[in-house]
Design a protein around this motif. Sequence first.
Motif, mmCIF file in Angstrom:
data_model
loop_
_atom_site.group_PDB
_atom_site.id
_atom_site.type_symbol
_atom_site.label_atom_id
_atom_site.label_comp_id
_atom_site.label_asym_id
_atom_site.label_seq_id
_atom_site.Cartn_x
_atom_site.Cartn_y
_atom_site.Cartn_z
ATOM 1 N N SER A 1 0.839 -1.202 0.000
ATOM 2 C CA SER A 1 0.000 0.000 0.000
ATOM 3 C C SER A 1 0.874 1.252 0.000
ATOM 4 N N PHE A 2 2.041 1.167 0.647
ATOM 5 C CA PHE A 2 2.974 2.296 0.639
ATOM 6 C C PHE A 2 3.441 2.583 -0.784
ATOM 7 N N ASP A 3 3.812 1.522 -1.520
ATOM 8 C CA ASP A 3 4.277 1.686 -2.901
ATOM 9 C C ASP A 3 3.226 2.394 -3.751
ATOM 10 N N VAL A 4 1.981 1.943 -3.630
ATOM 11 C CA VAL A 4 0.905 2.497 -4.458
ATOM 12 C C VAL A 4 0.651 3.959 -4.113
ATOM 13 N N ASN A 5 0.554 4.263 -2.819
ATOM 14 C CA ASN A 5 0.298 5.642 -2.401
ATOM 15 C C ASN A 5 1.425 6.580 -2.827
ATOM 16 N N PHE A 6 2.663 6.181 -2.537
ATOM 17 C CA PHE A 6 3.787 7.050 -2.887
ATOM 18 C C PHE A 6 3.925 7.178 -4.397
ATOM 19 N N GLY A 7 3.704 6.078 -5.121
ATOM 20 C CA GLY A 7 3.822 6.119 -6.576
ATOM 21 C C GLY A 7 2.847 7.096 -7.208
ATOM 22 N N LEU A 8 1.597 7.073 -6.750
ATOM 23 C CA LEU A 8 0.592 7.985 -7.300
ATOM 24 C C LEU A 8 0.916 9.440 -6.954
ATOM 25 N N GLU A 9 1.287 9.665 -5.706
ATOM 26 C CA GLU A 9 1.585 11.037 -5.279
ATOM 27 C C GLU A 9 2.842 11.580 -5.958
ATOM 28 N N ALA A 10 3.891 10.747 -6.026
ATOM 29 C CA ALA A 10 5.138 11.188 -6.650
ATOM 30 C C ALA A 10 4.942 11.433 -8.141
ATOM 31 N N GLY A 11 4.148 10.564 -8.786
ATOM 32 C CA GLY A 11 3.888 10.743 -10.214
ATOM 33 C C GLY A 11 3.146 12.032 -10.501
ATOM 34 N N ALA A 12 2.111 12.308 -9.698
ATOM 35 C CA ALA A 12 1.345 13.544 -9.882
ATOM 36 C C ALA A 12 2.220 14.766 -9.616
ATOM 37 N N VAL B 1 10.657 13.854 -3.609
ATOM 38 C CA VAL B 1 11.058 13.067 -2.443
ATOM 39 C C VAL B 1 9.939 12.927 -1.414
ATOM 40 N N ARG B 2 8.969 13.843 -1.453
ATOM 41 C CA ARG B 2 7.864 13.731 -0.492
ATOM 42 C C ARG B 2 6.722 14.659 -0.893
ATOM 43 N N VAL B 3 5.516 14.202 -0.613
ATOM 44 C CA VAL B 3 4.327 15.034 -0.792
ATOM 45 C C VAL B 3 3.552 14.999 0.520
ATOM 46 N N ARG B 4 3.380 16.165 1.128
ATOM 47 C CA ARG B 4 2.637 16.257 2.377
ATOM 48 C C ARG B 4 1.646 17.408 2.269
ATOM 49 N N GLY B 5 0.365 17.069 2.222
ATOM 50 C CA GLY B 5 -0.636 18.108 2.054
ATOM 51 C C GLY B 5 -0.411 18.825 0.737
ATOM 52 N N THR B 6 -0.216 20.146 0.794
ATOM 53 C CA THR B 6 0.035 20.916 -0.429
ATOM 54 C C THR B 6 1.530 21.143 -0.668
ATOM 55 N N LYS B 7 2.362 20.589 0.202
ATOM 56 C CA LYS B 7 3.810 20.803 0.090
ATOM 57 C C LYS B 7 4.463 19.666 -0.695
ATOM 58 N N VAL B 8 5.066 20.023 -1.829
ATOM 59 C CA VAL B 8 5.789 19.055 -2.659
ATOM 60 C C VAL B 8 7.285 19.310 -2.502
ATOM 61 N N SER B 9 8.006 18.331 -1.959
ATOM 62 C CA SER B 9 9.446 18.479 -1.752
ATOM 63 C C SER B 9 10.197 17.748 -2.859
ATOM 64 N N ARG C 1 4.265 10.578 10.324
ATOM 65 C CA ARG C 1 4.145 9.224 9.798
ATOM 66 C C ARG C 1 4.139 9.266 8.277
ATOM 67 N N GLU C 2 4.550 8.150 7.671
ATOM 68 C CA GLU C 2 4.543 8.095 6.210
ATOM 69 C C GLU C 2 3.111 8.151 5.692
ATOM 70 N N TYR C 3 2.226 7.318 6.277
ATOM 71 C CA TYR C 3 0.819 7.315 5.861
ATOM 72 C C TYR C 3 -0.032 6.902 7.043
#
Length: 219
Positions: free
Chosen positions: A134-145, A161-169, A217-219
Amino acid sequence: FRGGVGGGADCILIPEIPVDFEVVYEHMKKRFISRVENSDVKAGTYTIVTAEGMKDAAGDIIVDENAGTDAFGHKKLAGAGKYVRKRLESIMKKDNDMTEFMKRNKLYVEGVYKLPEIREVTPGHLVRAGRSSSFDVNFGLEAGAAAVLLLAKGLGGNTVVRVRGTKVSYKATSEVIKQRHVDLDTVSLYETLGTCFGRKAENFKPEIVEKKGEIEREY
């Protein structure tokens, strides 16, 4: 390292730690014999995960001389599994305890099955990739977008490297792809849990720290 831990390996050999094969063999021997003798069907396995680029006790990188060189003239990192198998087979053939173990457990067959078999297996890419969590799927979708957003803003050559709320790092890809080494303090933690890393186990020295504030937390 993480792949070996995730796969439940008994022994993990990595480039950061030169391998003492006597240590590996003794760990394998003790654990394998215990598993077989405590099995109602007299069967057991011992798994070693080996990284290409591993070093022997002298610190020399183990390579298959027949693998050739890459586009830059460097020797290709290949043959570690074969090397490990041959070294352990060589030690086992000189160990009379293993012959006695086979006879004691009625596994010995003269001329056919005198010692336990050691195999080398090189998994294909699909096996090495494993199943998606589930981590792979969530991070993959967020990182791709997020990557599409970076490109839209003219920020090519970077990695999300990370997506948290509206902050894209993000960080420059040239920095992200730099080699990272295994933390040897973390290795000592897994050694206390019984995993062999090709050396005499070192003591884990924990620093106990209370976490203040919100836990990210990661998710």
